[in-house]
Write a protein that holds these residues in place. Structure first.
Motif, PDB file in Angstrom:
ATOM      1  N   VAL A   1       1.008  -1.323   0.046  1.00  0.00           N
ATOM      2  CA  VAL A   1      -0.153   0.196  -0.017  1.00  0.00           C
ATOM      3  C   VAL A   1       0.695   1.294   0.164  1.00  0.00           C
ATOM      4  O   VAL A   1       0.590   2.118  -0.457  1.00  0.00           O
ATOM      5  CB  VAL A   1      -1.070   0.121   0.889  1.00  0.00           C
ATOM      6  N   SER A   2       2.114   1.224   0.844  1.00  0.00           N
ATOM      7  CA  SER A   2       2.788   2.246   1.261  1.00  0.00           C
ATOM      8  C   SER A   2       3.278   2.873  -0.623  1.00  0.00           C
ATOM      9  O   SER A   2       3.630   3.465  -0.810  1.00  0.00           O
ATOM     10  CB  SER A   2       3.243   2.040   2.146  1.00  0.00           C
ATOM     11  N   GLU A   3       4.044   1.604  -0.849  1.00  0.00           N
ATOM     12  CA  GLU A   3       4.084   1.564  -2.591  1.00  0.00           C
ATOM     13  C   GLU A   3       3.325   2.418  -3.451  1.00  0.00           C
ATOM     14  O   GLU A   3       3.710   3.068  -3.886  1.00  0.00           O
ATOM     15  CB  GLU A   3       5.845   0.504  -2.500  1.00  0.00           C
ATOM     16  N   GLN A   4       2.552   1.587  -3.611  1.00  0.00           N
ATOM     17  CA  GLN A   4       1.160   2.401  -4.112  1.00  0.00           C
ATOM     18  C   GLN A   4       0.595   4.435  -4.142  1.00  0.00           C
ATOM     19  O   GLN A   4       1.210   5.128  -4.816  1.00  0.00           O
ATOM     20  CB  GLN A   4       0.081   1.584  -4.151  1.00  0.00           C
ATOM     21  N   VAL A   5       0.712   4.542  -2.634  1.00  0.00           N
ATOM     22  CA  VAL A   5       1.196   5.994  -2.332  1.00  0.00           C
ATOM     23  C   VAL A   5       2.127   6.656  -2.809  1.00  0.00           C
ATOM     24  O   VAL A   5       1.846   7.495  -3.627  1.00  0.00           O
ATOM     25  CB  VAL A   5       0.512   6.195  -0.893  1.00  0.00           C
ATOM     26  N   ASN A   6       3.089   5.934  -2.724  1.00  0.00           N
ATOM     27  CA  ASN A   6       4.153   6.839  -3.038  1.00  0.00           C
ATOM     28  C   ASN A   6       4.378   7.155  -4.625  1.00  0.00           C
ATOM     29  O   ASN A   6       5.176   7.878  -5.218  1.00  0.00           O
ATOM     30  CB  ASN A   6       5.738   6.174  -3.221  1.00  0.00           C
ATOM     31  N   GLN A   7       3.845   5.743  -5.302  1.00  0.00           N
ATOM     32  CA  GLN A   7       3.705   6.031  -6.667  1.00  0.00           C
ATOM     33  C   GLN A   7       2.678   6.837  -7.387  1.00  0.00           C
ATOM     34  O   GLN A   7       3.469   8.283  -7.980  1.00  0.00           O
ATOM     35  CB  GLN A   7       3.372   4.631  -8.067  1.00  0.00           C
ATOM     36  N   VAL A   8       1.982   7.116  -7.023  1.00  0.00           N
ATOM     37  CA  VAL A   8       1.027   8.747  -6.657  1.00  0.00           C
ATOM     38  C   VAL A   8       1.805   9.814  -6.326  1.00  0.00           C
ATOM     39  O   VAL A   8       1.824  10.502  -7.572  1.00  0.00           O
ATOM     40  CB  VAL A   8      -0.580   8.174  -6.168  1.00  0.00           C
ATOM     41  N   ARG A   9       2.436  10.111  -5.454  1.00  0.00           N
ATOM     42  CA  ARG A   9       2.736  10.980  -5.054  1.00  0.00           C
ATOM     43  C   ARG A   9       3.657  11.374  -6.408  1.00  0.00           C
ATOM     44  O   ARG A   9       3.967  12.495  -6.790  1.00  0.00           O
ATOM     45  CB  ARG A   9       3.338  10.970  -3.888  1.00  0.00           C
ATOM     46  N   GLY A  10       4.351  10.347  -6.970  1.00  0.00           N
ATOM     47  CA  GLY A  10       5.612  11.024  -7.916  1.00  0.00           C
ATOM     48  C   GLY A  10       4.951  10.770  -9.308  1.00  0.00           C
ATOM     49  O   GLY A  10       5.319  11.874  -9.713  1.00  0.00           O
ATOM     50  N   PHE A  11       3.759  10.623  -9.743  1.00  0.00           N
ATOM     51  CA  PHE A  11       2.945  11.107 -10.907  1.00  0.00           C
ATOM     52  C   PHE A  11       2.486  12.896 -10.835  1.00  0.00           C
ATOM     53  O   PHE A  11       1.763  12.634 -11.719  1.00  0.00           O
ATOM     54  CB  PHE A  11       1.460   9.919 -10.863  1.00  0.00           C
ATOM     55  N   LEU A  12       1.712  12.945  -9.444  1.00  0.00           N
ATOM     56  CA  LEU A  12       1.284  14.249  -9.647  1.00  0.00           C
ATOM     57  C   LEU A  12       2.540  15.618  -9.931  1.00  0.00           C
ATOM     58  O   LEU A  12       1.326  15.961 -11.021  1.00  0.00           O
ATOM     59  CB  LEU A  12       1.565  14.750  -7.662  1.00  0.00           C
ATOM     60  N   PRO A  13       2.996  16.045 -10.387  1.00  0.00           N
ATOM     61  CA  PRO A  13       3.589  16.303 -11.746  1.00  0.00           C
ATOM     62  C   PRO A  13       3.507  16.179 -12.975  1.00  0.00           C
ATOM     63  O   PRO A  13       2.779  17.020 -13.904  1.00  0.00           O
ATOM     64  CB  PRO A  13       5.290  16.416 -10.856  1.00  0.00           C
ATOM     65  N   GLN A  14       3.085  15.250 -12.900  1.00  0.00           N
ATOM     66  CA  GLN A  14       2.432  14.610 -14.612  1.00  0.00           C
ATOM     67  C   GLN A  14       0.992  15.115 -14.699  1.00  0.00           C
ATOM     68  O   GLN A  14       0.936  14.940 -15.479  1.00  0.00           O
ATOM     69  CB  GLN A  14       3.071  13.213 -14.857  1.00  0.00           C
ATOM     70  N   ILE A  15       0.137  14.494 -13.167  1.00  0.00           N
ATOM     71  CA  ILE A  15      -1.099  14.912 -13.734  1.00  0.00           C
ATOM     72  C   ILE A  15      -1.457  15.943 -13.898  1.00  0.00           C
ATOM     73  O   ILE A  15      -2.143  16.226 -14.723  1.00  0.00           O
ATOM     74  CB  ILE A  15      -0.997  14.238 -12.176  1.00  0.00           C
ATOM     75  N   LEU A  16      -0.368  16.945 -12.975  1.00  0.00           N
ATOM     76  CA  LEU A  16      -0.687  18.911 -13.129  1.00  0.00           C
ATOM     77  C   LEU A  16      -0.393  18.977 -15.021  1.00  0.00           C
ATOM     78  O   LEU A  16      -1.681  19.758 -15.416  1.00  0.00           O
ATOM     79  CB  LEU A  16      -0.069  19.849 -12.012  1.00  0.00           C
TER      80      LEU A  16
END
Length: 292
Positions: A168-183
């Motif tokens: 779960v923590s790994e998935q959360v970290n992955q989403v955090r890494g996507f945030l700049p790309q998402i914006l």
């Protein structure tokens, strides 16, 4: 450093047996998951009055689970066999000798007649207090074995849940890494829509639209709460006493945040992570149903 307490499963089985001169005692205790503590007993009629003591012992040591306790007793053949009262038989022999001295022609009684004489043949009565005392001692042994089995099974559950928490923590970290790309992706999509509609690109309006999009796509709060809930699950796994209900509540909270994350998803990567989170949470929830 604080002591770490073990997770206990509600699913376990134990058996204890004792053979002695009076007979054989056997106790089986079986437990499965249940929301509350639900106790059931199968006892021989002669030992039925042991149920309150057995029930109290289980309540003192277990908090949750459906528990079935079966007690069997088979008396030994030698314990049931009748015996001859030697003293009574000696008195009859003396009386017969006296009679024979005075009446030589008197008929001697047969063996069966002697056995039927009152008091000669004694029926052995089992010591019920002794049987009950041994049954209680044997039950204590079986209960300790059951608790140990629940702890061993709980260790396996704890390891499985810990590995899922890491995922779960790994998935959360992955989403955090996507945030700049998402914006950045949202900005590009918005510009494309505005150009397609041939709308005048007023800078203030554009910024306002970008703020709205950013707010809709912002999942920082959900990610922070997921981290907080993961930390709390880890802490609960080390707490003393029953943990299952609290862990089940935390699974609901984790699932709520995963659903919100999914609803806010604007790119495929975030959707994929949200789906994986829900799978991991469901796997943990199924196992937590077995935790005391």
């Amino acid at each position: 450093m604080a002591a770490t307490h073990r997770v206990h499963s509600m699913t376990a089985f134990s058996r204890a047996e004792e053979a002695s001169a009076i007979g054989t005692l056997q106790i089986e205790i079986r437990s499965v998951n249940q929301r509350y503590l639900d106790l059931h007993f199968r006892l021989p009629e002669a030992l039925r009055d042991l149920e309150p003591a057995l029930r109290e012992a289980l309540r003192q040591r277990l908090a949750r689970g459906k528990v079935e306790c079966t007690l069997r007793f088979e008396s030994a053949e030698e314990a049931q066999a009748p015996s001859v009262d030697e003293a009574q038989l000696a008195e009859i022999a003396n009386a017969l000798a006296t009679i024979n001295a005075r009446i030589p022609d008197a008929r001697a009684p047969t063996t069966l007649e002697l056995l039927n004489y009152p008091g000669v043949l004694q029926t052995r009565h089992l010591d019920q207090d002794l049987i009950k005392a041994r049954a209680l001692a044997l039950f204590d042994q079986a209960l300790l074995d059951l608790i140990a089995a629940r702890a061993r099974e709980g260790d396996k559950l704890g390891e499985m849940i810990a590995s899922r928490l890491d995922a779960v923590s790994e998935q959360v970290n992955q989403v955090r890494g996507f945030l700049p790309q998402i914006l950045e992706r949202q900005r590009a999509l918005l510009l494309e829509r505005l150009e397609a509609a041939r709308t005048e690109l007023d800078p203030q309006r554009l910024e306002a639209e970008l703020v709205i999009v950013a707010q809709k796509a912002d999942v920082d709060e959900e990610l922070d709460r997921l981290d907080t809930h993961v930390d709390e699950v880890r802490r609960q796994l080390t707490q003393k006493g029953p943990q299952g209900r609290r862990l089940d509540f935390l699974m609901q909270e984790l699932n709520r945040e995963a659903n919100t994350l999914s609803s806010k998803s604007v790119v495929a990567d975030t959707t994929r992570c949200a789906v994986e989170l829900k799978v991991l949470i469901e796997q943990m929830r199924e196992q937590i149903q077995n935790i005391e």
